[in-house]
Design a protein around this motif. Structure first.
Motif, mmCIF file in Angstrom:
data_model
loop_
_atom_site.group_PDB
_atom_site.id
_atom_site.type_symbol
_atom_site.label_atom_id
_atom_site.label_comp_id
_atom_site.label_asym_id
_atom_site.label_seq_id
_atom_site.Cartn_x
_atom_site.Cartn_y
_atom_site.Cartn_z
ATOM 1 N N GLU A 1 0.856 -1.029 0.086
ATOM 2 C CA GLU A 1 0.062 0.163 -0.054
ATOM 3 C C GLU A 1 0.749 1.383 0.075
ATOM 4 O OE1 GLU A 1 -2.376 -0.668 3.418
ATOM 5 O OE2 GLU A 1 -3.387 -2.316 2.446
ATOM 6 N N VAL A 2 1.837 1.212 0.701
ATOM 7 C CA VAL A 2 2.589 2.415 1.037
ATOM 8 C C VAL A 2 3.527 2.788 -0.472
ATOM 9 C CG1 VAL A 2 4.747 3.401 2.293
ATOM 10 C CG2 VAL A 2 2.910 2.421 3.267
ATOM 11 N N ILE A 3 4.024 1.806 -1.115
ATOM 12 C CA ILE A 3 4.724 1.957 -2.072
ATOM 13 C C ILE A 3 3.988 2.313 -3.522
ATOM 14 C CG2 ILE A 3 6.093 0.600 -3.716
ATOM 15 C CD1 ILE A 3 7.583 -0.788 -1.376
ATOM 16 N N LYS A 4 2.737 1.467 -3.532
ATOM 17 C CA LYS A 4 1.956 1.706 -4.476
ATOM 18 C C LYS A 4 1.271 3.257 -4.272
ATOM 19 C CE LYS A 4 -0.783 0.758 -8.025
ATOM 20 N NZ LYS A 4 -0.420 0.046 -9.168
ATOM 21 N N LYS A 5 0.977 3.715 -3.234
ATOM 22 C CA LYS A 5 0.483 4.967 -3.131
ATOM 23 C C LYS A 5 1.485 6.176 -3.519
ATOM 24 C CE LYS A 5 -2.040 8.299 0.215
ATOM 25 N NZ LYS A 5 -2.348 8.407 1.653
ATOM 26 N N ALA A 6 2.765 5.837 -2.833
ATOM 27 C CA ALA A 6 3.954 6.924 -3.226
ATOM 28 C C ALA A 6 4.615 6.955 -4.447
ATOM 29 C CB ALA A 6 4.994 6.498 -2.309
ATOM 30 N N THR A 7 4.704 5.621 -5.234
ATOM 31 C CA THR A 7 5.354 5.517 -6.528
ATOM 32 C C THR A 7 4.380 5.053 -7.495
ATOM 33 O OG1 THR A 7 6.081 3.302 -6.098
ATOM 34 C CG2 THR A 7 7.287 5.164 -5.118
ATOM 35 N N GLY A 8 3.349 4.379 -7.416
ATOM 36 C CA GLY A 8 2.645 3.710 -8.341
ATOM 37 C C GLY A 8 3.037 2.164 -8.663
ATOM 38 N N GLN A 9 4.179 1.987 -8.095
ATOM 39 C CA GLN A 9 4.753 0.566 -8.425
ATOM 40 C C GLN A 9 4.207 -0.613 -7.812
ATOM 41 O OE1 GLN A 9 9.242 0.227 -8.453
ATOM 42 N NE2 GLN A 9 9.189 2.443 -8.226
ATOM 43 N N ASN A 10 4.163 -1.528 -8.316
ATOM 44 C CA ASN A 10 3.843 -2.918 -7.678
ATOM 45 C C ASN A 10 4.982 -3.872 -7.802
ATOM 46 O OD1 ASN A 10 1.033 -2.727 -7.959
ATOM 47 N ND2 ASN A 10 0.662 -3.023 -10.029
ATOM 48 N N PRO A 11 4.957 -4.758 -6.845
ATOM 49 C CA PRO A 11 6.158 -5.609 -6.832
ATOM 50 C C PRO A 11 6.257 -6.336 -8.099
ATOM 51 C CG PRO A 11 4.507 -6.458 -5.385
ATOM 52 C CD PRO A 11 4.034 -5.188 -5.881
ATOM 53 N N HIS A 12 7.480 -6.663 -8.655
ATOM 54 C CA HIS A 12 7.614 -7.649 -9.954
ATOM 55 C C HIS A 12 7.336 -8.985 -9.508
ATOM 56 C CE1 HIS A 12 9.220 -9.648 -13.275
ATOM 57 N NE2 HIS A 12 10.137 -10.386 -12.435
#
Length: 122
Positions: free
Chosen positions: A66-77
Motif C-alpha cells: 500500500e505505501v509503495i503503491k501510493k507513493a510511487t505507483g509501483q507494484n512488486p515484480h
C-alpha cells in the motif's frame, strides 16, 4: 546508475517506503541492508522485518504494498510466500523485501549471511 530523488536514489527511497509500510503494520526489528557495494548482491537493498503470526506477516506485506503503491505507483515484480505467510518475499528489482515469522528469520539469518552490508539507519 539510479536517478537521485532529493539526495536519495530511487532504490533508497523505495527501501525507506518499504520500511515505513512495515512500521505502519507494527513489523518487528525492521532492518534495511545496503548491498550496493557487495559484488554478489542480487539487489541494492534488502528490507527485513518479522511478524508474530501468519496473519501479521500478511498484514505487513499488505502495508508495504500500500505505501509503495501510493507513493510511487509501483507494484512488486514478484511476490513469493504470501499463501503460507511464513516468509514473504516482495521483489521490487533493486529492493527486495523480506517479511518473516520470527522463527523463520532466526533460521535463515539473512543479516548474518549479508553481514558485509551496511545497515541503513531509520
Amino acid at each position: 546508475m539510479a536517478k537521485k530523488t532529493s539526495n536519495l536514489t530511487e532504490s533508497e527511497v523505495l527501501a525507506r517506503l518499504a520500511a515505513q509500510g512495515m512500521d505502519n503494520k507494527k513489523g518487528d526489528d525492521i532492518v534495511i541492508l545496503d548491498l550496493r557495494e557487495l559484488q554478489s548482491a542480487p539487489a541494492n537493498f534488502f528490507v527485513i522485518c518479522s511478524g508474530n503470526v501468519p496473519s501479521h506477516v500478511s498484514a505487513i506485506s499488505d502495508g508495504v504494498f500500500e505505501v509503495i503503491k501510493k507513493a510511487t505507483g509501483q507494484n512488486p515484480h514478484k511476490v513469493e510466500g504470501y499463501d503460507n505467510a511464513e516468509w514473504i518475499l516482495m521483489d521490487y528489482f533493486d529492493v527486495v523485501v523480506h517479511i518473516f515469522q520470527k522463527d523463520k528469520r532466526d533460521f535463515f539469518r539473512l543479516e548474518e549471511l549479508w553481514a558485509d552490508a551496511k545497515e541503513v539507519k531509520l
